[in-house]
Design an enzyme around this catalytic site. Structure first.
Site, PDB file in Angstrom:
ATOM      1  N   ASP A 198       0.618  -1.292   0.235  1.00 61.32           N
ATOM      2  CA  ASP A 198       0.078  -0.116   0.055  1.00 61.32           C
ATOM      3  C   ASP A 198       0.729   1.095  -0.008  1.00 61.32           C
ATOM      4  O   ASP A 198       0.238   2.274  -0.433  1.00 61.32           O
ATOM      5  CB  ASP A 198      -1.106   0.050   1.343  1.00 61.32           C
ATOM      6  CG  ASP A 198      -1.663   1.261   1.331  1.00 61.32           C
ATOM      7  OD1 ASP A 198      -2.611   1.451   0.506  1.00 61.32           O
ATOM      8  OD2 ASP A 198      -1.567   1.799   2.120  1.00 61.32           O
ATOM      9  N   MET A 279      -7.144   7.056   3.665  1.00 67.47           N
ATOM     10  CA  MET A 279      -7.201   8.089   2.620  1.00 67.47           C
ATOM     11  C   MET A 279      -6.042   8.199   1.726  1.00 67.47           C
ATOM     12  O   MET A 279      -5.983   8.889   0.815  1.00 67.47           O
ATOM     13  CB  MET A 279      -7.293   9.474   3.313  1.00 67.47           C
ATOM     14  CG  MET A 279      -8.649   9.392   4.387  1.00 67.47           C
ATOM     15  SD  MET A 279      -9.904   9.333   3.373  1.00 67.47           S
ATOM     16  CE  MET A 279     -10.028  10.754   2.208  1.00 67.47           C
ATOM     17  N   ARG A 280      -5.276   7.363   1.772  1.00 67.24           N
ATOM     18  CA  ARG A 280      -3.827   7.196   1.095  1.00 67.24           C
ATOM     19  C   ARG A 280      -4.339   7.226  -0.408  1.00 67.24           C
ATOM     20  O   ARG A 280      -3.616   7.661  -1.235  1.00 67.24           O
ATOM     21  CB  ARG A 280      -2.857   6.417   1.574  1.00 67.24           C
ATOM     22  CG  ARG A 280      -1.443   6.598   0.594  1.00 67.24           C
ATOM     23  CD  ARG A 280      -0.579   5.369   1.180  1.00 67.24           C
ATOM     24  NE  ARG A 280      -0.053   6.113   2.369  1.00 67.24           N
ATOM     25  CZ  ARG A 280       0.119   5.050   3.277  1.00 67.24           C
ATOM     26  NH1 ARG A 280      -0.469   4.179   3.330  1.00 67.24           N
ATOM     27  NH2 ARG A 280       0.622   5.321   4.738  1.00 67.24           N
ATOM     28  N   ALA A 281      -5.360   6.389  -0.854  1.00 70.52           N
ATOM     29  CA  ALA A 281      -5.453   5.976  -1.820  1.00 70.52           C
ATOM     30  C   ALA A 281      -6.148   7.392  -2.712  1.00 70.52           C
ATOM     31  O   ALA A 281      -6.069   7.479  -3.888  1.00 70.52           O
ATOM     32  CB  ALA A 281      -6.548   4.910  -2.171  1.00 70.52           C
TER      33      ALA A 281
END
Length: 723
Positions: A198, A279-281
């Site tokens: 990720d 929220m990284r995506a």
């Protein structure tokens, strides 16, 4: 020799940027906007992964650095070498491509004490590592899945923060470390843990082209390059310059691209629909969409940019367990986004350059049920990288599919104890008994099974070992690793007089032989070799379903502990190496799902095949200790004629009990073993337990493989004693 040109790679033609391959596009986008977070390229061997990454640096615009600065600082930037003024003397140089070897140590990556000056001059001076050298450039890790986890964590943290902090060996330094991290890997050699996966901004899957014409062109170009590297590079010089100019233009434009509210809502809907964690995506998709718009010369992000960014930023974030193949449902993506239609004009009059022709907003309303999340993936191993799904129903190798998972054995015409045994002698039972494929349940957390003693293998999370990480237990002479200052001084102190140093007269005098490095005890990874009984006796009732679930759970445990795994199955009259030892636990799970049962139980052949495989692996990796996991009920139908055909077992035929003698051979080799006892029912013969004694290994009933079963048993024993 000139590097193979980026634009010469098939799928990276600058004259047709819309036909860029995913790999080429991802690399370009992350160099346009390094904040995207780097690229992970996953694919089979021989797909130009390393070639295109090494060629990337040549198409990047040169950078301006301060003269004499070891950290590639720009004017006005503060580095450990000084605080440079805006008018400091500079020089222009190409962007560096720094390669990180898989076997690199932590001090080589971060930097450490300058040994030569510390020993010869008594000065504690910092020697920059690979992160400092890669600042404002590219850091390339080939086979990143084989890199130690703590180094991957370190790299990804530095890439995310843009700085590296070094606190080791009496040195305290902080320096800028903004680089584009590119990792390549072959999934067949093992996967990255999901939490590490990720942290890469973008990820792409590559495979060899199936179109014969494309393959011909790849071979033609490669052979032309090998025959005349300089001439071949010269033919692509104009294309390389055009690509370099376009990247420079996109880098200058990226700060002016407008990410409107509509694009932000599109990104949010897509990330919510695909149920990505955190929220990284969303942030990575937004940055990649901006870079994509700049790459195409646009000043506003459109839905086409969002779609392209989502295809690169989301697939590897949708993994629900280690055995699920990464992927993205493009039909669902299109359903969520709708058509790329123009937005109404902004108040400042900045026109939108969308391609649509209708003024009506398209796409599903985020409040209604359209474009909702996909169904939850089923437990157990997911489909392979080449497929988007599969039928998990049990199937027969010789006939139509059956209707149930563990109930598939009901179709067997024989009783549970006689299943797989041929009534006539001299014939393989596989010819007469249906071969059934049982399903398996959801994996659970298993107990920790480890190899006794202290090893010296690669760092992992299973057995005790002397490794490069872990707690410090002592020191030893050496020049590689973490310096043990106290022991180095203690080794040098007795020799000061003979080296001409008077008491209290300046710094200590050191020799190279004084250097001591710390020894540490941590945990190692092992080779977990599964030897699975797939005979007819294992097909009774729902036994094989329970067995497969236990093996799947042990595979998941091996994945988390960074082990290599192998799979041997035995039934009929022979044993088969279904999966040679590999780091790809995903492949092992796939082979397990397709494992059929039926026939005799050649236990001796299974043990002898395990011994052969372990002997080969001992030569390949002498430091990696094995753990043999034998899954059986202990019942053997040995065919001495079949055993005699094996030279390995010829000397064993002097007496009875071939399986026990084969077990004693394994025990004599010092192989740590675990026997998972699959025997069930009220009347038990205890053959698997006897086998574990011959192997000098651990014996565990299949129902007690899970950690929760052990906890329950311990709690029950405590309560009985208290009562």
């Amino acid at each position: 020799m000139p590097q193979y040109p980026f634009s010469a790679v098939v799928g990276a033609d600058p004259d047709d940027p819309t036909a860029f391959s995913d790999m080429a596009l991802a690399l370009v986008l992350t160099t346009i906007s390094p904040e995207v977070g780097g690229v992970l390229v996953r694919g089979e061997k021989g797909t130009a992964k390393s070639t295109i990454v090494r060629a990337l640096a040549a198409v990047l615009p040169p950078i301006e650095v301060v003269d004499g600065d070891r950290f590639s600082s720009r004017p006005g930037e503060v580095s450990p070498d000084g605080a440079w003024a805006e008018d400091a003397a500079t020089t222009e140089r190409p962007v560096r491509l720094v390669e990180l070897p898989v076997g690199a140590t932590e001090d080589r990556v971060l930097g450490s004490l300058h040994l030569e000056r510390a020993l010869s001059q008594g000065r504690a001076e910092y020697e920059p590592g690979l992160l400092a050298r890669a600042h404002r450039g590219l850091l390339y890790v080939d086979e990143v899945n084989l890199l130690h986890d703590h180094l991957v964590d370190l790299l990804l943290d530095a890439a995310a923060m843009g700085r590296s902090t070094v606190e080791r060996d009496g040195v305290s330094v902080e320096h800028a470390a903004r680089f584009v991290l590119v990792g390549t890997m072959n999934p067949e050699e093992g996967e990255l843990r999901p939490q590490l996966l990720d942290r890469f901004g973008l990820a792409v899957e590559v495979a060899a082209p199936r179109d014969p014409e494309v393959r011909v062109e790849v071979v033609r170009r490669r052979m032309a390059y090998d025959a005349d590297p300089a001439g071949f590079a010269g033919r692509y010089a104009d294309a390389e310059q055009a690509l370099r100019a376009r990247v420079a233009d996109a880098q200058a434009r990226v700060g002016d691209v407008d990410l409107g509210d509509r694009a932000l809502r599109d990104i949010a809907r897509v990330c919510a629909a695909f149920e990505v964690d955190g929220m990284r995506a969303d942030i990575v998709t937004a940055r990649a969409a901006i870079a994509h718009a700049a790459w195409h010369g646009r000043t506003r992000v459109t839905r086409a940019d969002v779609r392209a960014a989502a295809l690169l930023a989301l697939p590897h974030r949708r993994r629900r367990n280690p055995f699920d193949a990464p992927g993205l449902d493009e039909d669902l993506l299109d359903e969520v986004l709708g058509d790329d239609e123009p937005e109404p004009p902004e108040p400042e009059g900045d026109p939108d350059d969308g391609d649509g022709g209708s003024e009506k907003q398209a796409g599903p309303d985020p409040e209604d049920g359209d474009g909702g999340p996909p169904p939850e993936p089923e437990a157990g191993p997911g489909p392979s990288d080449e497929t988007s799904g599969g039928d998990d129903r049990p199937r027969s190798e010789d006939g139509p599919q059956s209707n149930g998972g563990g109930d598939a054995q009901d179709a067997t015409p024989q009783g549970p104890e006689d299943a797989g045994r041929d009534a006539s002698s001299g014939h393989d039972a596989q010819d007469a008994t249906p071969q059934l494929v049982a399903g398996m349940g959801q994996a659970y957390r298993t107990r920790l099974f480890s190899v006794r003693g202290t090893g010296a293998g690669e760092a992992g999370r299973r057995s005790r070992a002397v490794t490069e990480t872990g707690r410090r237990t002592g020191a030893e002479p050496g020049s590689h690793g973490s310096i043990h200052l106290a022991e180095t001084i203690r080794a040098a102190a007795p020799h000061q007089a003979e080296r001409g140093r008077a008491p209290g007269a300046g710094a200590l005098r050191f020799a190279a032989s004084d250097l001591r490095v710390a020894t540490r005890e941590g945990q190692e990874s092992n080779l977990v070799l599964f030897c699975v009984d797939a005979s007819g006796s294992m097909a009774a009732k729902r036994r094989m379903e329970q067995v497969k679930t236990a093996i799947l759970s042990l595979l998941l445990d091996a994945y988390q502990r960074r082990d290599k795994v192998g799979l041997i199955t035995f039934r009929g009259s022979s044993a088969e190496l279904a999966l040679p030892p590999t780091r790809s636990v995903d492949v092992a799970a796939t082979r397990l799902a397709d494992l059929a049962t039926g026939g005799r139980t050649p236990l001796d052949e299974g043990l002898l095949e395990a011994r052969r495989v372990l002997a080969v692996e001992r030569i390949r990796e002498p430091r990696r200790r094995p753990l043999l996991v034998l899954v059986t009920d202990g019942r053997a139908t040995n065919d001495k004629g079949a055993v005699a055909r094996s030279r390995r077992a010829a000397e064993l035929l002097a007496g009875d009990g071939v399986a026990s003698l084969a077990a004693e051979l394994l025990a004599g080799d010092g192989v740590a073993s675990l026997v998972v006892d699959c025997e069930s029912g009220p009347m038990r013969m205890g053959l698997a337990h006897s086998l574990s004694l011959a192997l000098r290994g651990e014996h565990v009933p299949v129902a007690e493989v899970s950690a929760s079963a052990l906890t329950s048993a311990v709690h029950g024993a405590v309560h009985e004693r208290v009562a």
